[in-house]
Write a protein that holds these residues in place. Structure first.
Motif, PDB file in Angstrom:
ATOM      1  N   PRO A   4      26.551 -45.133  37.044  1.00 25.99           N
ATOM      2  CA  PRO A   4      27.564 -45.496  38.048  1.00 25.99           C
ATOM      3  C   PRO A   4      26.983 -45.519  39.463  1.00 25.99           C
ATOM      4  CG  PRO A   4      28.341 -43.709  36.625  1.00 25.99           C
ATOM      5  CD  PRO A   4      26.891 -43.904  36.318  1.00 25.99           C
ATOM      6  N   ARG A   5      27.488 -46.443  40.246  1.00 24.89           N
ATOM      7  CA  ARG A   5      27.080 -46.527  41.656  1.00 24.89           C
ATOM      8  C   ARG A   5      28.000 -45.650  42.508  1.00 24.89           C
ATOM      9  NH1 ARG A   5      27.436 -50.862  44.658  1.00 24.89           N
ATOM     10  NH2 ARG A   5      28.964 -51.957  43.389  1.00 24.89           N
ATOM     11  N   GLY A  19      37.662 -47.987  35.941  1.00 21.31           N
ATOM     12  CA  GLY A  19      38.620 -47.380  36.876  1.00 21.31           C
ATOM     13  C   GLY A  19      40.027 -47.355  36.295  1.00 21.31           C
ATOM     14  N   LEU A  20      40.448 -48.471  35.723  1.00 20.25           N
ATOM     15  CA  LEU A  20      41.803 -48.539  35.156  1.00 20.25           C
ATOM     16  C   LEU A  20      41.961 -47.592  33.979  1.00 20.25           C
ATOM     17  CD1 LEU A  20      43.024 -52.235  35.206  1.00 20.25           C
ATOM     18  CD2 LEU A  20      43.225 -50.462  36.926  1.00 20.25           C
ATOM     19  N   PHE A  49      34.600 -42.300  41.596  1.00 23.44           N
ATOM     20  CA  PHE A  49      34.159 -43.659  41.921  1.00 23.44           C
ATOM     21  C   PHE A  49      33.880 -44.439  40.635  1.00 23.44           C
ATOM     22  CE2 PHE A  49      32.971 -41.141  45.662  1.00 23.44           C
ATOM     23  CZ  PHE A  49      33.687 -41.843  46.628  1.00 23.44           C
ATOM     24  N   ALA A  50      34.507 -45.596  40.523  1.00 23.28           N
ATOM     25  CA  ALA A  50      34.252 -46.491  39.383  1.00 23.28           C
ATOM     26  C   ALA A  50      34.041 -47.883  39.967  1.00 23.28           C
ATOM     27  CB  ALA A  50      35.428 -46.474  38.415  1.00 23.28           C
ATOM     28  N   ILE A  51      32.980 -47.970  40.780  1.00 24.22           N
ATOM     29  CA  ILE A  51      32.770 -49.208  41.552  1.00 24.22           C
ATOM     30  C   ILE A  51      31.647 -50.051  40.968  1.00 24.22           C
ATOM     31  CG2 ILE A  51      33.690 -48.151  43.664  1.00 24.22           C
ATOM     32  CD1 ILE A  51      30.741 -48.024  44.656  1.00 24.22           C
ATOM     33  N   GLY A  52      31.361 -49.855  39.714  1.00 24.24           N
ATOM     34  CA  GLY A  52      30.341 -50.664  39.057  1.00 24.24           C
ATOM     35  C   GLY A  52      29.112 -49.826  38.743  1.00 24.24           C
TER      36      GLY A  52
END
Ligand code: FAD
Ligand code: NA7
Length: 487
Positions: free
Chosen positions: A161-162, A198-199, A281-284
């Protein structure tokens, strides 16, 4: 020449793709070693052999999703006559859930290790990098280096994860790498990022009873059919997930009481703040390729994504291959990595010429009301074929089992996208409802067999199921008819 290198194949990365390739290669008589090494997350989470899916991905995610569904089922059961003393709206034992999930993972880690030993695959718990195109060095936990040589090398290092580049993110934030082993209940949680990870995390945390907010930078589920994505989000919102749209976090600060103050900016540039117990954080995800020292072998890495462009899984270095999440523009899914890994091993060590087909791979978002799809979304179909050449069939439907507990049915929806000419080939199927993955899997096989709309219509349904709704769709979007059930 069998003696030139220690191994016929060295795999870097013991996750879904790497292990599949390694196992297939030994079956075909190759001498194989696998490097697998987990660098702890910034929060210190670490795990065993098997990669993302088993340890911090599909498996713990599905188990926590199930935990949330069970919470929902307890409430429903009362409507069916089960007498349950005071059903709770929050899980009262995060610790037991976490422990059960982690114990399952550990058992899978163990089985994987035993399997490698039985198959005589050498497992090296070292962080691998290239010395030259036939030599991989593994840095072990104690700092020692293990050097191996191989004729062929497969990169299957996946990604991690980023984090956003904002103050406090690394210090106080967590990611999907940490949530499934979190040593305390997450409490009020902010999830940044509205991709499927994220969802899904927001969905199960809300289902477990934690106050959950998703911060959406632009749109929900980029890359998926946007009508479906919005239905998924609406359903989550009605179940109590808060959505903050067009917003970005700017800073995370720890307060004296240990809670986290998150500063964020809205679409008008105005600043806001709120307090959470957890920020996830689930930003890619970023491919772990730079760590391989690709420069030592002239391996080309795409600058923005750090991914590898490979033709039929072969990189620009002829004896170095890649499978799984590291590949540019390939679906980041476990069965994709496994299938590509197996087929690659058969081509390298068997007599196979079969190539991986990355099209029409089905997938499911395990949101509270699940969303499964295969093929193109409406936007993609229009872009590929032109609006005038497609027909979209759709229907809202009412699952039988939703009536008695009076569950919200307003987002149960199916959509079939077909060409409106020739044999009316189906190019996309979309389903929102219970057990979406189970529903869509079989239809993906039908699409591999070039399913057409007339064949779908001639398929007799199974009653009463939600899947049968696919055999009943007849309302076209172009007709403007109301797709909501009339009974
Ligand atoms: P990975 O499984 O990531 O394995 C790579 C391995 O290599 C890791 O163990 C890593 O530590 C190791 N490694 C990395 N660098 C080195 C190195 N230099 N030396 C040695 N070892 C190294 N997919 C689905 O199909 N269904 C789902 O429901 C699903 N849910 C997901 C949920 C979450 C939260 C996440 C994060 C992912 C999910 N995925 C899901 C995606 C799936 O996990 C990945 O697509 C899959 O694991 C990719 O496999 P891989 O072999 O490419 O890499
Ligand atoms: P995705 O699917 O790449 O989604 C990332 C989400 O995070 C997406 O909603 C992004 O919004 C958002 N994002 C990205 N960067 C930021 C920053 N800096 N701040 C706020 N929000 C941001 O990642 P996932 O982790 O869900 O999934 C990982 C991969 O697994 C994914 O590539 C899939 O193919 C499979 P955006 O839409 O870009 O505005």
């Amino acid at each position: 020449d069998n003696t030139k290198y220690q191994y016929d194949l060295v795999v870097i990365g013991g996750g879904s793709g790497g292990l599949a390739a390694a196992k297939e290669a030994v079956e075909l008589g190759a001498r194989v070693a696998v490097f697998d090494y987990v660098t702890p997350s910034p929060r210190g989470s670490k795990w065993g052999l098997g990669g993302t899916c088993v340890n911090v991905g599909c498996i713990p995610k599905k188990l926590m999703h199930q935990a949330a569904l069970l919470g929902e089922a307890i409430h429903e059961a009362t409507a069916f006559g089960w007498q349950i003393p005071e059903p709770k709206s929050i899980i009262n034992d995060w610790e037991s859930l976490k422990t059960a999930v982690q114990n399952h993972i550990k058992s899978v880690n163990w089985v994987t290790r035993v399997e490698l030993r039985n198959k005589k695959i050498d497992y090296i718990n070292g962080n691998g990098y290239f010395k030259d195109s036939h030599t991989v060095v593994g840095v072990m936990k104690n700092g020692e280096e293990k050097v191996v040589t191989a004729d062929k090398i497969i990169i299957a290092v996946g990604g991690r994860p980023r984090y956003p580049d904002i103050p406090g993110a690394l210090e106080y934030g967590i990611t999907s790498d940490d949530i499934f082993s979190l040593d305390h209940a997450p409490g009020k949680t902010l999830i940044v990022g509205a991709g499927y990870i994220g969802l899904e995390c927001a969905g199960f945390l809300n289902g477990l009873g934690y106050e959950t907010t998703i911060m959406v930078r632009s749109i929900v589920l980029r890359g998926f059919d946007q009508q479906m994505a919005n239905l998924v989000a609406e359903e989550m919102e009605q179940r109590g997930v808060n959505f903050i749209y067009q917003a970005k976090p700017k800073a995370v600060k720890k307060q004296d009481d240990g809670r986290l103050m998150v500063h964020w900016v809205d679409r008008n540039g105005e600043m806001h703040e709120d307090i959470y117990d957890t920020i996830l954080f689930a930003i890619g995800r970023e491919a772990l390729t730079v760590q391989l020292k690709p420069e030592n072998v002239g391996l080309e890495i795409l600058p923005e994504t750090k991914k590898i462009f490979a033709k039929n899984e072969q990189t620009n270095v002829s004896n170095i291959f890649a499978v799984g999440d590291v590949l540019h523009k390939r679906p980041e899914l476990t069965p994709v990595a496994i299938h590509a890994g197996k087929l690659l091993a058969r081509r390298l060590f068997g007599n196979s010429v079969e190539q991986m087909d990355y099209t029409n791979v089905a997938t499911t978002v395990f949101s509270p009301l699940e969303y499964g799809c295969v093929g193109m979304g409406e936007e993609d179909a229009i872009e590929n074929y032109g609006k005038e050449n497609i027909e979209v069939y759709h229907a809202f439907y009412k699952p039988t089992e939703f009536f008695i507990p009076q569950k919200n049915m307003s987002h149960c929806y199916v959509k079939v996208i077909a060409l409106n000419n020739g044999d009316e080939r189906i190019v996309g199927m979309h389903f929102i409802g219970p057990h979406a993955g189970e529903v869509i899997q079989g239809f993906s096989a039908a699409m591999k067999c070039k399913l057409t709309f007339p064949i779908l219509k001639s398929t007799v349904g199974i009653h009463p199921t939600s899947a049968e709704e696919f055999t009943r769709v007849f309302i076209t979007k172009s007709s403007g008819m109301d797709p909501t059930p009339q009974s």
